[in-house]
Motif scaffolding. Structure first.
Motif, PDB file in Angstrom:
ATOM      1  N   GLU A   1      40.097  50.855  15.325  1.00 32.54           N
ATOM      2  CA  GLU A   1      41.015  50.647  14.200  1.00 32.54           C
ATOM      3  C   GLU A   1      42.116  51.698  14.148  1.00 32.54           C
ATOM      4  O   GLU A   1      43.284  51.376  14.003  1.00 32.54           O
ATOM      5  CB  GLU A   1      40.235  50.674  12.878  1.00 32.54           C
ATOM      6  CG  GLU A   1      39.990  49.290  12.296  1.00 32.54           C
ATOM      7  CD  GLU A   1      39.346  49.369  10.925  1.00 32.54           C
ATOM      8  OE1 GLU A   1      39.972  49.914  10.003  1.00 32.54           O
ATOM      9  OE2 GLU A   1      38.213  48.893  10.797  1.00 32.54           O
ATOM     10  N   ARG A   2      41.731  52.960  14.260  1.00 34.34           N
ATOM     11  CA  ARG A   2      42.698  54.043  14.108  1.00 34.34           C
ATOM     12  C   ARG A   2      42.373  55.174  15.062  1.00 34.34           C
ATOM     13  O   ARG A   2      41.202  55.494  15.280  1.00 34.34           O
ATOM     14  CB  ARG A   2      42.673  54.596  12.679  1.00 34.34           C
ATOM     15  CG  ARG A   2      42.982  53.544  11.642  1.00 34.34           C
ATOM     16  CD  ARG A   2      42.318  53.845  10.333  1.00 34.34           C
ATOM     17  NE  ARG A   2      42.146  52.603   9.578  1.00 34.34           N
ATOM     18  CZ  ARG A   2      41.468  52.509   8.449  1.00 34.34           C
ATOM     19  NH1 ARG A   2      40.898  53.560   7.939  1.00 34.34           N
ATOM     20  NH2 ARG A   2      41.368  51.354   7.837  1.00 34.34           N
ATOM     21  N   SER A   3      43.391  55.771  15.611  1.00 38.25           N
ATOM     22  CA  SER A   3      43.191  56.939  16.470  1.00 38.25           C
ATOM     23  C   SER A   3      44.119  58.047  15.988  1.00 38.25           C
ATOM     24  O   SER A   3      45.248  57.783  15.579  1.00 38.25           O
ATOM     25  CB  SER A   3      43.447  56.594  17.937  1.00 38.25           C
ATOM     26  OG  SER A   3      44.693  55.955  18.106  1.00 38.25           O
TER      27      SER A   3
ATOM     28  N   ALA B   1      34.444  51.866  17.662  1.00 36.16           N
ATOM     29  CA  ALA B   1      34.397  52.867  16.597  1.00 36.16           C
ATOM     30  C   ALA B   1      35.491  52.615  15.570  1.00 36.16           C
ATOM     31  O   ALA B   1      36.521  52.004  15.862  1.00 36.16           O
ATOM     32  CB  ALA B   1      34.554  54.269  17.189  1.00 36.16           C
ATOM     33  N   ASP B   2      35.252  53.088  14.366  1.00 32.87           N
ATOM     34  CA  ASP B   2      36.258  52.959  13.305  1.00 32.87           C
ATOM     35  C   ASP B   2      37.387  53.953  13.500  1.00 32.87           C
ATOM     36  O   ASP B   2      38.531  53.678  13.137  1.00 32.87           O
ATOM     37  CB  ASP B   2      35.598  53.170  11.938  1.00 32.87           C
ATOM     38  CG  ASP B   2      34.521  52.128  11.664  1.00 32.87           C
ATOM     39  OD1 ASP B   2      34.861  51.006  11.275  1.00 32.87           O
ATOM     40  OD2 ASP B   2      33.338  52.458  11.883  1.00 32.87           O
TER      41      ASP B   2
ATOM     42  N   THR C   1      31.667  54.633  12.243  1.00 36.17           N
ATOM     43  CA  THR C   1      31.416  55.392  13.474  1.00 36.17           C
ATOM     44  C   THR C   1      32.671  56.170  13.842  1.00 36.17           C
ATOM     45  O   THR C   1      33.755  55.601  13.923  1.00 36.17           O
ATOM     46  CB  THR C   1      31.038  54.453  14.628  1.00 36.17           C
ATOM     47  OG1 THR C   1      29.852  53.725  14.277  1.00 36.17           O
ATOM     48  CG2 THR C   1      30.765  55.249  15.903  1.00 36.17           C
ATOM     49  N   LEU C   2      32.495  57.451  14.057  1.00 40.31           N
ATOM     50  CA  LEU C   2      33.603  58.358  14.337  1.00 40.31           C
ATOM     51  C   LEU C   2      33.372  59.037  15.686  1.00 40.31           C
ATOM     52  O   LEU C   2      32.321  59.638  15.911  1.00 40.31           O
ATOM     53  CB  LEU C   2      33.690  59.407  13.222  1.00 40.31           C
ATOM     54  CG  LEU C   2      34.666  60.568  13.372  1.00 40.31           C
ATOM     55  CD1 LEU C   2      36.093  60.062  13.416  1.00 40.31           C
ATOM     56  CD2 LEU C   2      34.491  61.550  12.221  1.00 40.31           C
TER      57      LEU C   2
ATOM     58  N   GLN D   1      28.936  64.031   8.428  1.00 37.11           N
ATOM     59  CA  GLN D   1      27.740  63.247   8.741  1.00 37.11           C
ATOM     60  C   GLN D   1      26.858  63.080   7.508  1.00 37.11           C
ATOM     61  O   GLN D   1      26.268  62.015   7.299  1.00 37.11           O
ATOM     62  CB  GLN D   1      26.945  63.924   9.857  1.00 37.11           C
ATOM     63  CG  GLN D   1      25.795  63.044  10.378  1.00 37.11           C
ATOM     64  CD  GLN D   1      24.843  63.790  11.272  1.00 37.11           C
ATOM     65  OE1 GLN D   1      24.371  64.870  10.913  1.00 37.11           O
ATOM     66  NE2 GLN D   1      24.536  63.226  12.433  1.00 37.11           N
ATOM     67  N   SER D   2      26.791  64.113   6.660  1.00 35.89           N
ATOM     68  CA  SER D   2      25.960  64.035   5.453  1.00 35.89           C
ATOM     69  C   SER D   2      26.465  62.977   4.481  1.00 35.89           C
ATOM     70  O   SER D   2      25.719  62.530   3.615  1.00 35.89           O
ATOM     71  CB  SER D   2      25.912  65.404   4.757  1.00 35.89           C
ATOM     72  OG  SER D   2      27.141  65.697   4.106  1.00 35.89           O
ATOM     73  N   MET D   3      27.732  62.583   4.639  1.00 33.16           N
ATOM     74  CA  MET D   3      28.299  61.542   3.775  1.00 33.16           C
ATOM     75  C   MET D   3      28.215  60.159   4.428  1.00 33.16           C
ATOM     76  O   MET D   3      28.946  59.240   4.071  1.00 33.16           O
ATOM     77  CB  MET D   3      29.736  61.902   3.413  1.00 33.16           C
ATOM     78  CG  MET D   3      29.811  63.083   2.462  1.00 33.16           C
ATOM     79  SD  MET D   3      31.456  63.448   1.823  1.00 33.16           S
ATOM     80  CE  MET D   3      32.174  64.332   3.193  1.00 33.16           C
ATOM     81  N   GLY D   4      27.298  60.020   5.398  1.00 31.73           N
ATOM     82  CA  GLY D   4      26.983  58.710   5.929  1.00 31.73           C
ATOM     83  C   GLY D   4      27.811  58.246   7.106  1.00 31.73           C
ATOM     84  O   GLY D   4      27.831  57.052   7.411  1.00 31.73           O
ATOM     85  N   VAL D   5      28.505  59.171   7.785  1.00 39.16           N
ATOM     86  CA  VAL D   5      29.330  58.802   8.938  1.00 39.16           C
ATOM     87  C   VAL D   5      28.555  59.088  10.223  1.00 39.16           C
ATOM     88  O   VAL D   5      27.967  60.157  10.374  1.00 39.16           O
ATOM     89  CB  VAL D   5      30.659  59.583   8.941  1.00 39.16           C
ATOM     90  CG1 VAL D   5      31.501  59.207  10.160  1.00 39.16           C
ATOM     91  CG2 VAL D   5      31.436  59.304   7.660  1.00 39.16           C
ATOM     92  N   GLU D   6      28.546  58.125  11.158  1.00 40.65           N
ATOM     93  CA  GLU D   6      27.920  58.327  12.462  1.00 40.65           C
ATOM     94  C   GLU D   6      28.929  58.996  13.396  1.00 40.65           C
ATOM     95  O   GLU D   6      30.074  58.540  13.489  1.00 40.65           O
ATOM     96  CB  GLU D   6      27.463  56.994  13.059  1.00 40.65           C
ATOM     97  CG  GLU D   6      26.391  56.312  12.216  1.00 40.65           C
ATOM     98  CD  GLU D   6      25.935  54.999  12.836  1.00 40.65           C
ATOM     99  OE1 GLU D   6      26.725  54.395  13.612  1.00 40.65           O
ATOM    100  OE2 GLU D   6      24.806  54.572  12.555  1.00 40.65           O
TER     101      GLU D   6
END
Length: 446
Positions: free
Chosen positions: A266-268, A202-203, A27-28, A53-58
């Motif tokens: 996790e990361r910002s 979120a990741d 999740t981004l 998003q097409s590479m599977g990221v929300e």
């Protein structure tokens, strides 16, 4: 299609693949400063977000509208007022914010709806859904300043956002929130993006901003960007900085990155929207383009395990093919996995070296020292060397040696001296390839 293109494209695509796998299902939350849209960057940003998003990221997208609201105020002959880095939102400013938010939502939705042939959006189906996902509360009085209709995030409808993401849609949020009584509040993009990222756990939280990132020397505007900033160091830096009053101040976005990491993100990241493809560069390359604040260093030097064998083989194989390294079969590497030290970054192995001890001669061979071409000249070779030296000392060895045909000067600069091949321990001398004529270099350990 040219051979040169094939030669460059295939290795590049293979190098990106680990990041594609790693971020699939993540999740981004992306906060885009209104200045980016005003600068005409929306079209490319929409294309990049659609690709991600097409590479599977929300994706949850939060837009800012600072310059757009200021322009509306200017047209109405009304002054924009700020305090403590936030807008003081009176009735006129609230009307301007609502107008700007409506216009920007229209432009953003239109950008994600374009699918012309021969463009990056061709064939893309990106559903963008907005909603009243944010409950707000008033800022109230602060140091005697009444912020009127300016607000802060009180609650995030996590369930509603997640349900929308699970449908395969991108969530679009404006910096607006409503109280339980229906009163509207003007929020900041930074507060909304950070609060949503924490609520969703979120990741990644990524700010596309006017600034390039956090510099290694804040006193020198020409210094390099610090691409990875541990949370502890970021907090020390923030404590030493003056309170931010505008987005260009170092502490402005840094404070939100710290808050996000402390809240479980996790990361910002702080990225420059002026660099085309900044999001792609940050997510799918080793060092990225901006500053990443992370709770702990992502890059680690550690001893290898059996699970790392595939990564080691993939790293050293190109150097075996061009003759830089002696070829080792996979069985040998599996057998000796415990001898290897690796540098791992974000789950990808970028460097390795092995130590083969010869206790009877009180020495050990450092073999297969390899650093990925993507990260060379960044000190990874020295880090591996130091770790191998430490391992050798721990085993009671008095020296380490290497056999090399191409990198002799690198080792000499780091304290190795050339010796005759007859110096080698008897067990190693029996395996020495006299036809290869490798140079033998030795370093005594203090």
């Amino acid at each position: 299609m040219s051979t040169v293109f094939n030669f460059t494209f295939v290795p590049w695509f293979r190098s990106v693949a680990p990041y594609i796998h790693k971020h699939r299902g993540n999740t981004l939350v992306v906060g885009i400063a209104g200045e980016a849209i005003a600068a005409g960057k929306l079209q490319n940003l929409a294309q990049d977000l659609a690709l991600i998003q097409s590479m599977g990221v929300e994706i949850v997208l939060v837009h800012g509208f600072r310059p757009q609201v200021n322009e509306q105020l200017r047209l109405k002959g009304h002054e924009a007022r700020y305090s403590h880095g936030m807008r003081i939102t009176d009735e006129v400013a609230l009307d301007c914010a609502q107008e700007a938010a409506g216009q920007l939502r229209y432009e953003i939705e239109a950008a994600f709806s374009q699918g012309l042939p021969n463009t990056p959006m061709a064939g893309a189906t990106v559903r963008v859904i907005s909603g009243n996902f944010i409950t707000a509360r008033p800022v109230g009085l602060m140091d005697g300043v009444d912020f009127l209709h300016s607000g802060l995030v009180r609650k995030v409808d996590t369930e509603g956002i997640q349900r929308t993401l699970d449908m395969g849609a991108m969530v679009l949020l404006s910096p607006f929130g409503f109280s339980p009584t229906g009163e509207a509040f003007n929020l900041t993009m930074e507060d909304v993006a950070t609060s949503v990222a924490i609520a969703l756990q979120a990741d990644k939280l990524m700010f596309l901003t006017e600034v390039a990132g956090i510099r290694t020397d804040e006193a020198d505007p020409g210094s390099d960007i610090d691409t990875e900033l541990p949370l502890a160091d970021a907090k020390k830096m923030l404590a030493a900085l003056p309170a931010p009053t505008q987005p260009a101040d170092t502490a402005f976005y840094l404070q939100h990155c710290i808050r996000a990491c402390e809240g479980g993100v996790e990361r910002s990241h702080i990225l420059p929207f002026a660099v085309d493809g900044a999001l792609l560069l940050e997510i799918y390359t080793h060092d990225g383009i901006g500053t990443m604040v992370v709770d702990e260093k992502l890059e680690s030097v550690r001893e290898a395990t059996m699970d790392d064998v595939s990564g080691i083989v993939a790293l050293i194989e190109p150097f075996e093919k061009d003759g830089t390294l002696v070829k080792r079969d996979r069985t040998e590497i599996e057998r000796d996995a415990g001898n290897y030290t690796i540098i791992e970054h974000d789950g990808v192995i970028f460097g390795c070296a092995a130590l083969y001890p010869y206790p009877e001669a009180r020495t050990g061979e450092m073999a297969a020292l390899t650093v990925s071409p993507d990260t060379q000249s960044q000190g990874d070779g020295e880090r591996l060397l130091k770790r191998i030296e430490a391992r050798a000392k721990a085993q009671g060895l008095q020296s380490i040696f290497v056999l090399t045909t191409r990198t002799m000067h690198w080792f000499i600069k780091r304290g190795f001296v050339q010796v005759n091949a007859d110096w080698l321990p008897e067990a190693r001398k029996r395996k020495y390839n006299w036809d290869r004529k490798s140079q033998v270099l030795v370093k005594k350990l203090s």
